[in-house]
Scaffold this motif. Structure first.
Motif: not given
Lengths: 329, 262
Positions: A224, A241-242, A245-246, A321-324, B100, B102, B142
């Motif tokens: 990343x 930004x990296x 969030x990660x 919300x982006x995680x599954x 990425x 996210x 996503x």
């Protein structure tokens, strides 16, 4: 919404309005009301009539849902799903009444009767609510300070070699110390018991948040950073930004752990020094041997802690919300 | 017109000069040579494949051109200037899309512009890049909702949005299923033709190298040194059944010591 909930709803649907289990629960509550008013109590108990009327009213409402629940929208769907629970609570209430008020198998006053509990909530709720509100404020202050400090320390440790060289040994040595061990000193050092408690709660929150933020930043996929660098990212961009969030999924685990430990610190601090809050209420009730009040305070405290954890999970679900496949609370 | 939004100057590709480059890694104190005296030149706008066995060091060479590492000996120049730090004009696309997770598709593609602080003024390039790789309508998805091929397309769009002069492709199709792979090979050629940039593709797939590139540089096993430099003088679009491709393929396999399998 879990899958079982959805399938349950699909199975019944709006076709039939009748909810047999909910109806059974209504019968349970009517039974509890009848038993309370017609089986004489072992010793004098307050508010028997009022409580049995309340239970009967509850039975009526539940019965209404049992008959027409399928047409009553979300609330109806809820009673459909939780019907077995409503029934189980009615049964447990009957058992409780029999064991305490009616037969005395569980001795008074250590195991208060339903009537005694009813009295506590009926007459003492302003004091309890005020205590709960005070506890939430104290906890909130300490938790926010601790979370902010832990998060900053964790990011700095994950990012800067020099910072982690100096802070890791300190964190490893001091961090595992239970925050409550600082309590006697903290009450001396800080001007008020309130600020001392904020410090202790912040301290107990900061440790898990710092460790998990640190490990979150350390675990960020190196690719990343390389991708961001080839795209022209500055070091500031790489952190904001990296890295952050990660690392957020780890941070939320840390916040969860921090919040859980901070509850313990809160109660101890309130019991030992602060002159308000649910911990103090517990202590005060013990002084008067008011066992029903203590159970009441425990009940409110459980609602408060569970509510705060739920709030944290809701926030996490929004942010991540982006995680599954996130765990539902 | 999509290409126009992404490439202001036609024929904007860069030249690369790799001169006597050697490189090694430190593996628990022991030096591990990966590149041994490698020299070649690539003219602007060319599509060149670097072909070699897995782990021979060709990916390392690509990282050196990108500026993510610096060679132990020798020099790498892009348009006559020595390669320094990574720069958005030279974009590396990895084997894994490494989006990425996210960020939505759109935010992933916008990454470069955001990092350079020009997203506000140049935002339309994001839409152009998404259209170019055929992912209109997936802006808000996503990464975990995308297939492998779609994810790699997003990675390509994330590279192209920066208007690179040099696209460094490190086995970008290596993890895709074979059908998606064939489709994306054709897409790579068309992207290269539309943008006019210089493309360097690292691969261990002989057919892919010959089907895509104008020139195939063949490397031997580690430490990598050049064993052959095959021009592929065939016009695009190419056909997989072309007997000339088959002949080149046999030659390349011969240089890799695998002629027995032909």
């Amino acid at each position: 919404m879990t899958t079982t909930e959805t399938t349950l709803r699909l199975d019944v649907g709006p076709v039939t309005a009748l909810q047999p289990v909910t109806l059974l629960a209504a019968l349970g509550w009517f039974g509890a009301a009848a038993l309370l008013s017609w089986w004489p109590d072992l010793t004098f108990q307050p508010l028997v009539r009022e409580l049995s009327l309340t239970w009967a009213a509850l039975g009526a409402v539940v019965g209404l849902f049992g008959l027409f629940g399928g047409r009553l929208g979300r609330a109806g769907a809820w009673t459909q799903l939780r019907g077995p629970w409503l029934f189980a609570i009615a049964v447990a209430t009957v058992v409780w009444t029999v064991l305490t008020a009616k037969t005395g198998i569980l001795p008074q006053p250590f195991f208060p009767t339903p009537q005694a509990m009813f009295e506590v909530f009926l007459y003492d709720w302003p004091k309890m609510l005020h205590s709960a509100w005070f506890s939430v404020l104290l906890l909130g202050q300490g938790f926010l300070w601790g979370a902010a400090a832990g998060f900053s320390i964790g990011i700095a440790m994950g990012w800067s070699r020099a910072f982690s060289y100096w802070s890791v040994p300190l964190l490893r040595y001091i961090g595992p110390l239970p925050a409550t061990a600082w309590l006697p000193l903290a009450f001396f050092i800080f001007p008020t018991s309130g600020s001392a408690s904020v410090f202790l709660i912040a301290f107990s929150t900061a440790f898990p948040v710092a460790v998990l933020t640190w490990s979150g930043v350390a675990a960020v996929n190196r690719d990343y950073y390389e991708i961001a660098r080839t795209l022209g990212a500055s070091p500031r961009f790489l952190i904001l930004k990296v890295a952050i969030p990660a690392a957020l999924p780890h941070v939320f685990v840390g916040l969860f752990m921090g919040l859980s430990t901070s509850f313990a610190v809160l109660v101890v601090a309130e019991m030992l020094g602060v002159e308000a809050g649910l911990g103090w209420y517990l202590q005060w009730a013990q002084g008067w041997a008011a066992y029903a009040n203590m159970y009441g305070a425990l009940f409110v405290m459980a609602a408060m802690c569970s509510g705060l954890i739920t709030l944290l999970f809701r926030i996490r679900d929004r942010v991540l919300v982006w995680q599954k496949g996130v765990v539902r609370w | 017109m999509v290409a126009a939004a992404l490439q202001t100057v036609p024929e904007a590709g860069r030249s690369i000069a790799v001169d006597a480059v050697s490189h090694r890694f430190d593996l628990e104190g022991k030096p591990l040579p990966v590149l041994d005296d490698v020299s070649f030149d690539i003219e602007p706008g060319a599509f060149v494949a670097l072909l070699g066995p897995s782990g021979c060091g060709k990916s390392t060479l690509l990282r050196l051109v990108a500026g993510l590492d610096h060679p132990v000996a020798g020099s790498i120049k892009v348009d006559g200037a020595k390669v320094g730090d990574p720069d958005p004009s030279r974009i590396l696309v990895f084997q894994d899309p490494t989006l990425f997770p996210w960020r939505t598709v759109r935010a992933n593609v916008a990454l470069g512009l955001e990092a350079q602080g020009i997203l506000k003024t140049e935002g339309r390039r994001v839409d152009a890049a998404i259209r170019m790789v055929g992912l209109e309508g997936f802006d808000k998805a996503y990464p975990h909702q995308l297939s492998g091929g779609m994810a790699q397309r997003v990675a390509l769009a994330r590279a192209l949005v920066n208007r690179p002069n040099l696209l460094l492709l490190d086995e970008p199709l290596g993890k895709l299923d074979s059908l998606t792979r064939l489709a994306m090979q054709a897409e790579l050629v068309s992207l290269w033709q539309q943008t006019g940039l210089t493309a360097v593709l690292v691969t261990h797939d002989v057919e892919e190298a010959i089907f895509l590139a104008q020139r195939v540089i063949v490397f031997g096993p580690r430490p990598a040194r050049i064993v052959a430099d095959l021009p592929v003088d065939l016009p695009y679009p190419r056909h997989r059944g072309d007997p000339q491709l088959a002949d080149l393929r046999r030659q390349a396999l011969g240089h890799l010591g695998l002629e027995a399998s032909w």
